[in-house]
Design a protein around this motif. Structure first.
Motif, PDB file in Angstrom:
ATOM      1  N   GLY A  72      12.310 -12.536  13.768  1.00 23.40           N
ATOM      2  CA  GLY A  72      13.535 -12.748  14.511  1.00 23.40           C
ATOM      3  C   GLY A  72      14.730 -11.980  13.978  1.00 23.40           C
ATOM      4  N   THR A  73      14.546 -11.154  12.969  1.00 24.93           N
ATOM      5  CA  THR A  73      15.643 -10.385  12.388  1.00 24.93           C
ATOM      6  C   THR A  73      15.092  -9.188  11.626  1.00 24.93           C
ATOM      7  OG1 THR A  73      17.491 -10.425  10.814  1.00 24.93           O
ATOM      8  CG2 THR A  73      15.624 -11.868  10.342  1.00 24.93           C
ATOM      9  N   LEU A  74      15.923  -8.149  11.520  1.00 18.29           N
ATOM     10  CA  LEU A  74      15.551  -6.977  10.749  1.00 18.29           C
ATOM     11  C   LEU A  74      15.826  -7.152   9.266  1.00 18.29           C
ATOM     12  CD1 LEU A  74      16.943  -4.107  13.021  1.00 18.29           C
ATOM     13  CD2 LEU A  74      14.546  -4.605  12.570  1.00 18.29           C
ATOM     14  N   PHE A  75      16.553  -8.182   8.911  1.00 21.12           N
ATOM     15  CA  PHE A  75      17.083  -8.292   7.550  1.00 21.12           C
ATOM     16  C   PHE A  75      16.403  -9.358   6.712  1.00 21.12           C
ATOM     17  CE2 PHE A  75      20.458  -6.832  10.436  1.00 21.12           C
ATOM     18  CZ  PHE A  75      20.660  -5.571   9.913  1.00 21.12           C
ATOM     19  N   SER A  76      15.282  -9.863   7.151  1.00 19.97           N
ATOM     20  CA  SER A  76      14.524 -10.820   6.358  1.00 19.97           C
ATOM     21  C   SER A  76      13.874 -10.117   5.170  1.00 19.97           C
ATOM     22  CB  SER A  76      13.449 -11.480   7.225  1.00 19.97           C
ATOM     23  OG  SER A  76      12.562 -12.251   6.444  1.00 19.97           O
ATOM     24  N   THR A  77      13.820 -10.814   4.033  1.00 24.68           N
ATOM     25  CA  THR A  77      13.155 -10.259   2.843  1.00 24.68           C
ATOM     26  C   THR A  77      11.667 -10.613   2.808  1.00 24.68           C
ATOM     27  OG1 THR A  77      13.752 -12.220   1.542  1.00 24.68           O
ATOM     28  CG2 THR A  77      15.283 -10.341   1.490  1.00 24.68           C
ATOM     29  N   ASP A  78      11.219 -11.379   3.787  1.00 25.69           N
ATOM     30  CA  ASP A  78       9.812 -11.803   3.791  1.00 25.69           C
ATOM     31  C   ASP A  78       8.816 -10.641   3.807  1.00 25.69           C
ATOM     32  OD1 ASP A  78      10.524 -14.417   3.619  1.00 25.69           O
ATOM     33  OD2 ASP A  78      10.128 -14.924   5.721  1.00 25.69           O
ATOM     34  N   GLU A 136       6.724 -16.561  -0.547  1.00 21.39           N
ATOM     35  CA  GLU A 136       5.918 -17.538  -1.279  1.00 21.39           C
ATOM     36  C   GLU A 136       4.420 -17.310  -1.036  1.00 21.39           C
ATOM     37  OE1 GLU A 136       5.445 -22.409  -1.717  1.00 21.39           O
ATOM     38  OE2 GLU A 136       6.933 -21.542  -0.331  1.00 21.39           O
ATOM     39  N   GLY A 137       3.659 -17.387  -2.113  1.00 14.96           N
ATOM     40  CA  GLY A 137       2.216 -17.203  -2.036  1.00 14.96           C
ATOM     41  C   GLY A 137       1.759 -15.805  -2.398  1.00 14.96           C
ATOM     42  N   VAL A 138       2.711 -14.868  -2.500  1.00 19.59           N
ATOM     43  CA  VAL A 138       2.367 -13.491  -2.871  1.00 19.59           C
ATOM     44  C   VAL A 138       2.450 -13.343  -4.383  1.00 19.59           C
ATOM     45  CG1 VAL A 138       3.048 -11.061  -2.676  1.00 19.59           C
ATOM     46  CG2 VAL A 138       3.200 -12.568  -0.682  1.00 19.59           C
ATOM     47  N   HIS A 139       1.528 -12.621  -4.975  1.00 20.44           N
ATOM     48  CA  HIS A 139       1.606 -12.333  -6.407  1.00 20.44           C
ATOM     49  C   HIS A 139       1.253 -10.866  -6.647  1.00 20.44           C
ATOM     50  CE1 HIS A 139      -2.820 -12.513  -6.751  1.00 20.44           C
ATOM     51  NE2 HIS A 139      -2.760 -13.595  -6.000  1.00 20.44           N
ATOM     52  N   LEU A 140       1.551 -10.386  -7.835  1.00 19.44           N
ATOM     53  CA  LEU A 140       1.436  -8.973  -8.149  1.00 19.44           C
ATOM     54  C   LEU A 140       0.015  -8.448  -7.959  1.00 19.44           C
ATOM     55  CD1 LEU A 140       2.928  -6.462  -9.120  1.00 19.44           C
ATOM     56  CD2 LEU A 140       2.403  -7.141 -11.482  1.00 19.44           C
ATOM     57  N   GLY A 141      -0.975  -9.270  -8.254  1.00 20.70           N
ATOM     58  CA  GLY A 141      -2.361  -8.838  -8.095  1.00 20.70           C
ATOM     59  C   GLY A 141      -2.677  -8.441  -6.665  1.00 20.70           C
ATOM     60  N   LEU A 142      -2.164  -9.212  -5.700  1.00 21.51           N
ATOM     61  CA  LEU A 142      -2.375  -8.880  -4.292  1.00 21.51           C
ATOM     62  C   LEU A 142      -1.725  -7.552  -3.933  1.00 21.51           C
ATOM     63  CD1 LEU A 142      -1.754 -12.356  -2.567  1.00 21.51           C
ATOM     64  CD2 LEU A 142      -3.951 -11.225  -2.941  1.00 21.51           C
ATOM     65  N   VAL A 143      -0.513  -7.345  -4.444  1.00 20.64           N
ATOM     66  CA  VAL A 143       0.219  -6.113  -4.133  1.00 20.64           C
ATOM     67  C   VAL A 143      -0.498  -4.896  -4.727  1.00 20.64           C
ATOM     68  CG1 VAL A 143       2.410  -4.887  -4.369  1.00 20.64           C
ATOM     69  CG2 VAL A 143       2.404  -7.357  -4.015  1.00 20.64           C
ATOM     70  N   ILE A 144      -1.002  -5.039  -5.953  1.00 20.33           N
ATOM     71  CA  ILE A 144      -1.728  -3.927  -6.581  1.00 20.33           C
ATOM     72  C   ILE A 144      -2.976  -3.579  -5.777  1.00 20.33           C
ATOM     73  CG2 ILE A 144      -3.070  -3.246  -8.609  1.00 20.33           C
ATOM     74  CD1 ILE A 144      -1.084  -4.788 -10.320  1.00 20.33           C
ATOM     75  N   VAL A 180      -4.443  -3.848   5.071  1.00 25.25           N
ATOM     76  CA  VAL A 180      -3.524  -3.999   3.939  1.00 25.25           C
ATOM     77  C   VAL A 180      -2.735  -5.296   4.042  1.00 25.25           C
ATOM     78  CG1 VAL A 180      -1.629  -2.935   2.653  1.00 25.25           C
ATOM     79  CG2 VAL A 180      -3.358  -1.496   3.733  1.00 25.25           C
ATOM     80  N   SER A 181      -2.328  -5.668   5.245  1.00 19.73           N
ATOM     81  CA  SER A 181      -1.601  -6.927   5.420  1.00 19.73           C
ATOM     82  C   SER A 181      -2.450  -8.112   4.996  1.00 19.73           C
ATOM     83  CB  SER A 181      -1.171  -7.084   6.882  1.00 19.73           C
ATOM     84  OG  SER A 181      -0.427  -8.276   7.071  1.00 19.73           O
ATOM     85  N   ASP A 182      -3.724  -8.061   5.337  1.00 20.69           N
ATOM     86  CA  ASP A 182      -4.641  -9.136   4.959  1.00 20.69           C
ATOM     87  C   ASP A 182      -4.837  -9.181   3.448  1.00 20.69           C
ATOM     88  OD1 ASP A 182      -6.520 -11.243   5.743  1.00 20.69           O
ATOM     89  OD2 ASP A 182      -8.072  -9.873   5.050  1.00 20.69           O
ATOM     90  N   GLU A 183      -4.953  -8.012   2.810  1.00 20.15           N
ATOM     91  CA  GLU A 183      -5.181  -7.933   1.361  1.00 20.15           C
ATOM     92  C   GLU A 183      -3.958  -8.370   0.557  1.00 20.15           C
ATOM     93  OE1 GLU A 183      -7.779  -7.353  -0.422  1.00 20.15           O
ATOM     94  OE2 GLU A 183      -9.238  -6.623   1.049  1.00 20.15           O
ATOM     95  N   THR A 184      -2.759  -8.042   1.053  1.00 14.67           N
ATOM     96  CA  THR A 184      -1.534  -8.312   0.283  1.00 14.67           C
ATOM     97  C   THR A 184      -0.906  -9.665   0.597  1.00 14.67           C
ATOM     98  OG1 THR A 184      -0.147  -7.212   1.943  1.00 14.67           O
ATOM     99  CG2 THR A 184      -0.972  -5.861   0.121  1.00 14.67           C
ATOM    100  N   GLY A 185      -1.400 -10.343   1.601  1.00  9.99           N
ATOM    101  CA  GLY A 185      -0.765 -11.592   1.999  1.00  9.99           C
ATOM    102  C   GLY A 185       0.496 -11.368   2.822  1.00  9.99           C
ATOM    103  N   GLY A 186       0.584 -10.201   3.473  1.00  5.00           N
ATOM    104  CA  GLY A 186       1.704  -9.946   4.369  1.00  5.00           C
ATOM    105  C   GLY A 186       2.891  -9.259   3.742  1.00  5.00           C
TER     106      GLY A 186
END
Length: 463
Positions: free
Chosen positions: A179-185, A190-198, A37-43
């Protein structure tokens, strides 16, 4: 003994049913599929789980509403039969059987691979026989004990997931990963789009399959009203576990660099466990995955035997009477349980790739029609569309569930669709035989007094 006086034992409370749902869903699967899933969604695995949870929630609401109206163990089969047509209901139940019958078999295949890895000199067929015999016996003797064992196994795997969160959190605060629990990454970058998430959501959606199986225990719940609550609770708790575990894992491993090809194509769990806690934690988390598979076996074996029981109770002829048999002492659908065990023995000749290609078709059929039955029953039959609130509840929400399911249909593998349609064709031929080419109507048998009481309470609220 007459079937009308021989019922399933009402022994399951709210949390026992929630535990069965969680056992079916297998929380540790998040680590197995993480690399894929990480590979498919771009992380952004956590985002995929959120999208999948929202999509499943619409269908869960529909399940909860219909099980209040028809408190029977038949689930989508019963709802479709009662609101649309018994013949169509039979086809929906038949389609669902494909998934439900194969899931216990899949678990037996997984256990076979686990045990073969540890004991390669022992014949693989022996592990299948011993394992299937144990699961079948547990489901046969007592639903209460089955739920207790399932609950212990679920607690064990959740405890190990909590240990993982602690170890991952410690690694993050020490500078590992982001390096943190609070990153939004982990949620978006950047580089992620809705198609990848779907695309990722269509993969992880099938991690949630199991909440719907809760409806199979309706006739064994201490109160039918607990089942709708259990459906939502199992989905929310399971979804929360998936999301939190995915967030920590994605934070610690923003990319899959450093992982083997096997982790990207099969299960990443062993490598994730080793990287977080070394050999000892790898053994412990693998043990939790083993426990999760056993819990899933208990829940899936018990649920499909209930579907067979209800379909048998509504059928005609000697075969139907066998599936409808309830053991007078154990109060379980004994012959249906044994039949599921016999099917699970097919784990001896078959492999996981072949069986995996055949599942998911039935679940999507059930999801689609459960949402449609809400529209048919509340909007068409009861005419509860006189206000914007009723239109939203009785048409918009279930149709959003249908739309979410359509997204999954579009992304269904060709093999799954092919085998599913073949199975559906066999079901249609069976329907023609048992109805004498649709000249003899099918009937539905339920506890009418209890249904009338529950339905009256719900309709009073709807009005």
């Amino acid at each position: 003994m007459a079937q009308s006086t021989n019922r399933l034992s009402r022994s399951l409370g709210l949390w026992a049913i929630v535990g069965l749902g969680l056992g079916y869903m297998t929380p540790t699967v998040i680590f197995d599929t993480f690399g894929i899933v990480s590979d498919e969604t771009g992380g952004v695995v956590p985002t995929a789980y959120v999208l999948a949870l929202v999509a499943m929630m619409f269908t869960a609401i529909s399940y909860g509403r219909m099980t209040r109206i028809f408190p029977s163990a038949g689930s989508a089969y019963t709802y479709t039969s009662e609101t649309m047509s018994p013949n169509l209901g039979f086809l929906i139940g038949w389609s669902s059987l494909l998934d439900y019958l194969l899931l216990p078999l899949v678990n037996a295949l997984i256990i076979r691979s686990y045990m073969n890895a540890f004991f390669p000199d022992v014949p693989e067929w022996l592990w299948v026989v011993v394992y299937v015999f144990g699961i079948t016996t547990m489901c046969l003797l007592s639903m209460t004990n089955t739920s207790r064992v399932n609950g212990l196994l679920v607690v064990f795997e959740v405890v190990l997931i909590v240990v993982f969160l602690f170890l991952a959190g410690r690694a993050l605060t020490s500078g590992g990963g982001n390096g943190t629990l609070f990153s939004t990454d982990p949620f978006w970058h950047e580089g992620v789009h809705l198609g990848l998430v779907i695309t990722g959501a269509t993969i992880v959606c099938f991690s949630f399959i199991g909440f719907d199986a809760i409806t199979m225990y309706t006739e064994e719940a201490k109160s039918p009203n607990t089942v709708p609550k259990a459906i939502v609770l199992a989905l929310v708790i399971g979804g929360s576990i998936f999301f939190v575990a995915a967030w920590f894992t994605q934070s610690l491993f923003p990319t899959m660099s450093g992982f083997s090809e096997d982790a990207l194509q099969n299960s990443a769990l062993p490598e994730i466990a080793f990287k977080v806690g070394g050999d000892l934690f790898k053994i412990l988390l693998t043990s939790a995955a083993f426990a999760a598979t056993v819990a899933s076996s208990l829940a899936s074996h018990a649920s499909v035997s209930r579907l067979l029981f209800v379909m048998g109770r509504n059928g005609k002829g000697p075969l139907s009477r066998q599936f409808a048999f309830i053991h007078p002492t154990w109060r379980t659908p004994a012959k249906s349980v044994v039949f599921v065990g016999a099917v699970s023995l097919l784990a001896i000749p078959f492999n996981l790739d072949f069986i995996a290609a055949m599942i998911n078709f039935g679940a999507l059929v059930a999801f689609t029609f459960v949402n449609l039955t809400v529209v048919v029953y509340f909007a068409y039959r009861k005419r509860l569309v006189s206000s914007m609130g009723q239109v939203f509840t009785n048409i918009v929400l279930p149709m959003l569930g249908v739309a979410a399911t359509v997204v999954l249909w579009v992304n269904l593998s060709p093999d799954s669709l092919h085998y599913g349609l073949v199975w559906f064709g066999i079901g249609f031929a069976t329907l023609l035989v048992i109805t004498r080419f649709l000249r003899r109507p099918l009937t539905i048998t339920m506890d009418e007094e209890e249904i009338a009481e529950v339905r009256g309470e719900v309709e009073a609220l709807e009005d």
